[in-house]
Design a protein around this motif. Structure first.
Motif, short mmCIF file in Angstrom:
data_model
loop_
_atom_site.label_atom_id
_atom_site.label_comp_id
_atom_site.label_asym_id
_atom_site.label_seq_id
_atom_site.Cartn_x
_atom_site.Cartn_y
_atom_site.Cartn_z
N ILE A 126 0.87 -1.17 0.00
CA ILE A 126 0.00 0.00 0.00
C ILE A 126 0.90 1.22 0.00
CG2 ILE A 126 -1.82 1.23 1.24
CD1 ILE A 126 -2.35 -1.51 2.68
N ALA A 127 0.79 2.06 -1.01
CA ALA A 127 1.70 3.19 -1.14
C ALA A 127 0.94 4.51 -1.17
CB ALA A 127 2.55 3.05 -2.41
N GLY A 128 1.52 5.50 -0.50
CA GLY A 128 0.93 6.83 -0.48
C GLY A 128 1.85 7.84 -1.12
N GLY A 129 1.24 8.87 -1.73
CA GLY A 129 2.03 9.89 -2.39
C GLY A 129 1.67 11.28 -1.94
N GLY B 153 -3.10 8.52 -4.01
CA GLY B 153 -2.54 9.86 -4.14
C GLY B 153 -1.20 9.90 -4.81
N ILE B 154 -0.91 8.93 -5.66
CA ILE B 154 0.36 8.86 -6.40
C ILE B 154 0.07 9.15 -7.86
CG2 ILE B 154 2.20 7.33 -7.20
CD1 ILE B 154 2.07 5.92 -4.51
N SER B 155 0.74 10.15 -8.43
CA SER B 155 0.47 10.52 -9.81
C SER B 155 1.02 9.49 -10.80
CB SER B 155 1.04 11.90 -10.11
OG SER B 155 2.46 11.88 -9.98
N GLY B 156 2.20 8.94 -10.48
CA GLY B 156 2.79 7.94 -11.37
C GLY B 156 3.96 8.48 -12.16
N VAL C 228 -3.85 -1.32 -8.32
CA VAL C 228 -5.07 -0.56 -8.05
C VAL C 228 -4.65 0.85 -7.68
CG1 VAL C 228 -7.15 -0.36 -6.64
CG2 VAL C 228 -6.27 -2.63 -7.27
N ALA C 229 -5.19 1.85 -8.34
CA ALA C 229 -4.80 3.23 -8.08
C ALA C 229 -6.03 4.08 -7.81
CB ALA C 229 -4.03 3.80 -9.27
N VAL C 230 -5.93 4.93 -6.80
CA VAL C 230 -6.99 5.87 -6.46
C VAL C 230 -6.40 7.27 -6.50
CG1 VAL C 230 -8.66 6.60 -4.72
CG2 VAL C 230 -8.10 4.17 -4.97
#
Length: 322
Positions: free
Chosen positions: A204-207, A265-268, A283-285
């Motif tokens: 699980i990653a946050g940006g 919240g990660i733009s990529g 999975v991206a939100v």
């Protein structure tokens, strides 16, 4: 027969996973595979190195390699190379391994290639450039051994079949005082709970979209609800000081290949994608419908992560308790 060496990194838990990955890959190169293990626990590690393909292990348990990082290992490696003349020497891209490899290259004057993602032959390697958008095959020329530093998680780890007894060669660790360099005076091990980021089945990653350090508590709760998850972050979140560098995923951080990667919240940015694009499901939100990571995701959600994450956490708790 040509010979490939693997520089074995040792830690409190034994041989590093990156070392075992390199041994697994070296076995596919139609070469004799050997390892060099320097530092406390080296002789004990020979059995595990042998189970993953090392036919011979050069080992020294001398504490000089732990107390004085970099220079002693490079000094002893240079002597071993001059004596045994391997064709290829593989390192991981950890800080310690890069330190040793760089110093060894300066001593030997041989070819060094870093950021490698695959080995095609003893004299050919592959890397990715421009944030992983271009794949380049590189010919390794010059005198042996070629020094190749490989990104972690580039290969799967597999024990060797039909392994015989591993030959252990004791290494003379008579390192002159002038070659010892800096001395480690204190070590601090960060307390950790749950699976390691590189080994977790769910990451699980946050940006930057989390807006600050406090929302990472939401991700910790989600990881606890899932049970086999670890929390990471983009470089933007790390640079902002919201989480430690050990959480960073990307070209200048850790490489992860989980079963599921959840990005909030990660733009990529390209440098981030290099570290996680090997995940089986993404999975991206993100509230920005044009965020690049949504194009890579298997499931993309355009919406408010501050409503999504707590709702997902609660739903997982309900299903696990039923």
């Amino acid at each position: 027969m040509p010979t490939a060496w693997v520089f074995a990194e040792l830690g409190p838990d034994g041989v590093s996973s990156s070392t075992l990955e390199l041994l697994t890959k070296a076995r596919t190169l139609d070469t004799r595979v050997e390892a060099v293990a320097l530092g406390p626990g080296a002789t004990k590690a020979a059995d595990e190195l042998g189970r993953h393909g090392a036919e011979r292990v050069f080992a020294s348990d001398d504490a000089v390699f732990a107390d004085h990082p970099g220079r002693p290992a490079a000094y002893v490696l240079a002597s071993l190379v001059e004596q045994h003349k391997p064709d290829l020497l593989l390192f991981s891209t950890s800080y310690d391994a890069r330190d040793v490899a760089g110093r060894l290259q300066a001593l030997l004057g041989v070819t060094l290639m870093s950021n490698t993602t695959d080995l095609l032959a003893l004299d050919r390697a592959r890397t990715e450039i421009f944030g992983g958008t271009k794949i380049v095959d590189v010919e390794l020329s010059g005198p042996s051994p070629r020094l190749v530093l490989v990104r972690p998680r580039s290969f799967a780890t597999e024990p060797a079949d039909g392994v015989g007894p591993t030959e252990v060669v004791a290494v003379d660790a008579a390192v002159p005082d002038g070659m010892k360099g800096v001395r480690v005076v204190e070590r601090h091990q960060e307390a950790a709970s749950g699976p390691r980021l590189q080994d977790a089945k769910v990451v699980i990653a946050g940006g930057r979209g989390l807006g600050g350090p406090e929302p990472f508590a939401m991700l910790d709760e989600l990881a606890a609800a899932i049970g086999s998850a670890a929390v990471g972050a983009s470089r933007a979140a790390v640079d902002a000081g919201w989480v430690p560098y050990s959480h960073q995923i990307g070209q200048t951080g850790k490489t992860v290949k989980p079963e599921v990667y959840l990005a909030f919240g990660i733009s990529g940015a390209l440098q981030h994608l290099v570290g996680m694009k090997g995940a089986k499901r993404i999975v991206a939100v993100n509230k920005d419908a044009e965020a690049p990571i949504l194009k890579l995701a298997d499931l993309g959600v355009v919406g408010d992560l501050f409503g999504f994450v707590p709702a997902l956490t609660e739903e997982i708790r309900k299903r696990r308790s039923s």
